[in-house]
Scaffold this active site. Structure first.
Site, PDB file in Angstrom:
ATOM      1  N   ALA A  48     -53.837  45.563  72.923  1.00 14.22           N
ATOM      2  CA  ALA A  48     -54.123  45.877  71.610  1.00 14.22           C
ATOM      3  C   ALA A  48     -55.416  46.477  71.240  1.00 14.22           C
ATOM      4  CB  ALA A  48     -54.084  44.277  70.847  1.00 14.22           C
TER       5      ALA A  48
ATOM      6  N   HIS B 125     -58.627  43.037  81.304  1.00 14.47           N
ATOM      7  CA  HIS B 125     -57.947  44.304  80.803  1.00 14.47           C
ATOM      8  C   HIS B 125     -58.379  45.734  81.864  1.00 14.47           C
ATOM      9  CE1 HIS B 125     -56.424  43.828  76.735  1.00 14.47           C
ATOM     10  NE2 HIS B 125     -57.513  42.773  76.723  1.00 14.47           N
TER      11      HIS B 125
ATOM     12  N   HIS C 102     -58.481  35.813  79.793  1.00 13.52           N
ATOM     13  CA  HIS C 102     -56.901  35.860  79.704  1.00 13.52           C
ATOM     14  C   HIS C 102     -56.179  36.141  81.105  1.00 13.52           C
ATOM     15  CE1 HIS C 102     -56.567  39.656  78.330  1.00 13.52           C
ATOM     16  NE2 HIS C 102     -56.889  39.508  76.930  1.00 13.52           N
TER      17      HIS C 102
ATOM     18  N   ASP D 130     -49.889  29.413  74.875  1.00 11.45           N
ATOM     19  CA  ASP D 130     -48.949  29.628  73.448  1.00 11.45           C
ATOM     20  C   ASP D 130     -47.344  29.581  73.671  1.00 11.45           C
ATOM     21  OD1 ASP D 130     -48.906  31.916  74.268  1.00 11.45           O
ATOM     22  OD2 ASP D 130     -49.420  32.854  72.688  1.00 11.45           O
TER      23      ASP D 130
ATOM     24  N   HIS E 206     -47.443  34.165  76.090  1.00 11.03           N
ATOM     25  CA  HIS E 206     -48.202  34.980  76.960  1.00 11.03           C
ATOM     26  C   HIS E 206     -48.071  34.717  78.554  1.00 11.03           C
ATOM     27  CE1 HIS E 206     -50.691  36.070  73.371  1.00 11.03           C
ATOM     28  NE2 HIS E 206     -51.406  37.139  73.958  1.00 11.03           N
TER      29      HIS E 206
ATOM     30  N   ASP F 160     -57.723  33.126  71.919  1.00 10.36           N
ATOM     31  CA  ASP F 160     -57.202  34.559  71.664  1.00 10.36           C
ATOM     32  C   ASP F 160     -56.592  34.759  70.334  1.00 10.36           C
ATOM     33  OD1 ASP F 160     -57.622  37.045  72.397  1.00 10.36           O
ATOM     34  OD2 ASP F 160     -55.374  37.363  73.511  1.00 10.36           O
TER      35      ASP F 160
ATOM     36  N   ALA G 162     -50.263  41.136  70.417  1.00  9.74           N
ATOM     37  CA  ALA G 162     -51.802  41.595  70.144  1.00  9.74           C
ATOM     38  C   ALA G 162     -52.721  39.920  69.715  1.00  9.74           C
ATOM     39  CB  ALA G 162     -51.576  42.302  68.979  1.00  9.74           C
TER      40      ALA G 162
END
Length: 388
Positions: A135, A190, A211, A243, A246, A269, A308
């Site tokens: 995102a 990332h 993450h 959650d 993810h 996040d 996102a």
């Protein structure tokens, strides 16, 4: 002033026991077993569970507000929202933006750090891989720039606590060393790094996996990639977003089993839609659509459809860790509180129910819903009296 909380199930780093706590001047002074002393400032809490305040080391927003906007009033509202859900300690995560925008946001958020509202600032980007940007706006990604990083540190006035970086990028290892030398946590994420490149980043000083599983190459039996390196290295604490979107519960259990609760930190996040309904929101410069509680980049943005952030809160993550991952209350509290507190170097003050620590506490009912939140000995959300 002294206060005694009694008739509790107290979750410490080692066990759950029936007992009581005494709090004086915002700190825990006594922890006992049994019914507890009776005094004029006693509060019987009906056998409810009490855990340490949650520590969220990765959150972007909530209640309609967003830390990347750099608006102090909105940022304070975000922190208050998450505090109400038990996050008594949290840091503000920014997303990739221009150097000027990042510096402005860091300066504004530093004010809230100095007021004790936030525990620090996290730059998630801009030094991340375009192929794994998620995102983040790919047009604003750039190679690691040591001079720019020093300017961002200056803007943050000593409150920059974390930097997410892709270790395979040019000069990334030098920047990781710079961050570590400045007391800033270098987090690998990332990224498009291979196993060996990830190990090089860890050797340079990285200590966190941003993450885990998300926005990085996946596990392979011939090309293990960053996940294997991050899970097996004792120097790394892995962030997990629990959650239900993810990461599959089986992979969450795999990570928690490999790393253990001492190296696993639950994070939210969360973005601005946390605590709000479905609809359209902003995350930095990007447009996000939320449907059924799942946040994805709008179709018109680069990477449209990518997840996102989340609409998660730490109490939800805690409940899911007990229910879906099968963790004990002790292990869930370690992952939600003590382990991330250690990441931030704050475990001498927060993260566990221990004598001498701040009275940052979350009271939970039978369903593990939040019944009360205390920060430094003051009820932020005061519990209702127990049912007769």
């Amino acid at each position: 002033m002294s206060m005694t909380l009694s008739d509790l199930r107290v979750v410490t780093p080692n066990e759950v026991h029936d007992g009581w706590l005494t709090i004086e001047d915002g700190r825990i002074t006594h922890i006992g077993r049994g019914p507890g002393p009776r005094n004029g400032n006693g509060h019987s809490l009906g056998g409810r569970v009490i855990v340490p305040g949650f520590v969220d080391i990765h959150t972007h927003g909530g209640a309609g507000g967003s830390y990347p906007d750099g608006d102090p009033e909105s940022a304070a509202a975000v922190a208050a929202f998450h505090l109400g859900h038990g996050s008594t300690t949290s840091i503000a995560s920014l997303v990739t933006a221009s150097p000027e925008a990042l510096a402005r946001a860091a300066s504004a958020l530093a004010d809230l750090c100095e007021q004790g509202v936030l525990a620090g600032i996290h730059f998630e980007g801009p030094y991340i891989a375009k192929s794994r940007c998620g995102a983040h706006d790919p047009a604003k990604l750039r190679e690691p720039d040591r001079a720019e990083f020093r300017a961002l540190l200056k803007a943050g006035r000593g409150h920059v606590r974390m930097l997410t970086i892709a270790p395979e990028l040019p000069d990334a290892l030098d920047l990781i060393r710079d961050a570590a030398a400045e007391g800033v946590i270098a987090a690998i994420g990332h990224c498009d790094a291979g196993y060996e490149q990830t190990i090089a980043g860890i050797d340079a000083g990285a200590t966190v996996a941003t993450h885990l599983y998300n926005a990085m190459p996946q596990l392979g039996h011939r090309a293990p990639g960053p996940i294997a390196a991050l899970l097996e290295d004792e120097r790394i604490t892995v962030e997990l977003i629990n959650d239900g979107v993810h990461v599959h519960p089986a992979m969450l259990r795999l990570a928690a089993h490999q790393a253990g609760p001492g190296r696993t930190a639950l994070i939210t996040d969360a973005m601005g839609a946390a605590g709000m309904g479905d609809g359209r929101y902003r995350l930095g410069p990007m447009t996000v659509d939320v449907a059924d509680g799942v946040a994805r980049l709008a179709g018109g943005d680069p990477g449209g459809g990518s997840i996102a952030g989340s609409t998660l809160t730490m109490d939800m993550a805690f409940r899911r860790t007990v229910r879906e991952m099968g963790a004990s209350l002790v292990d869930a509290a370690l992952m939600a509180s003590l382990t991330p507190a250690r990441v931030l170097g704050l475990d001498h003050r927060v993260g566990s129910i221990s004598v001498g620590k701040d009275a940052d506490l979350v009271l939970l009912g039978d369903d593990l819903q939040v019944d009360g939140v205390m920060k430094r000995g003051t009820w932020i959300t005061e519990p209702q009296p127990p049912s007769p």
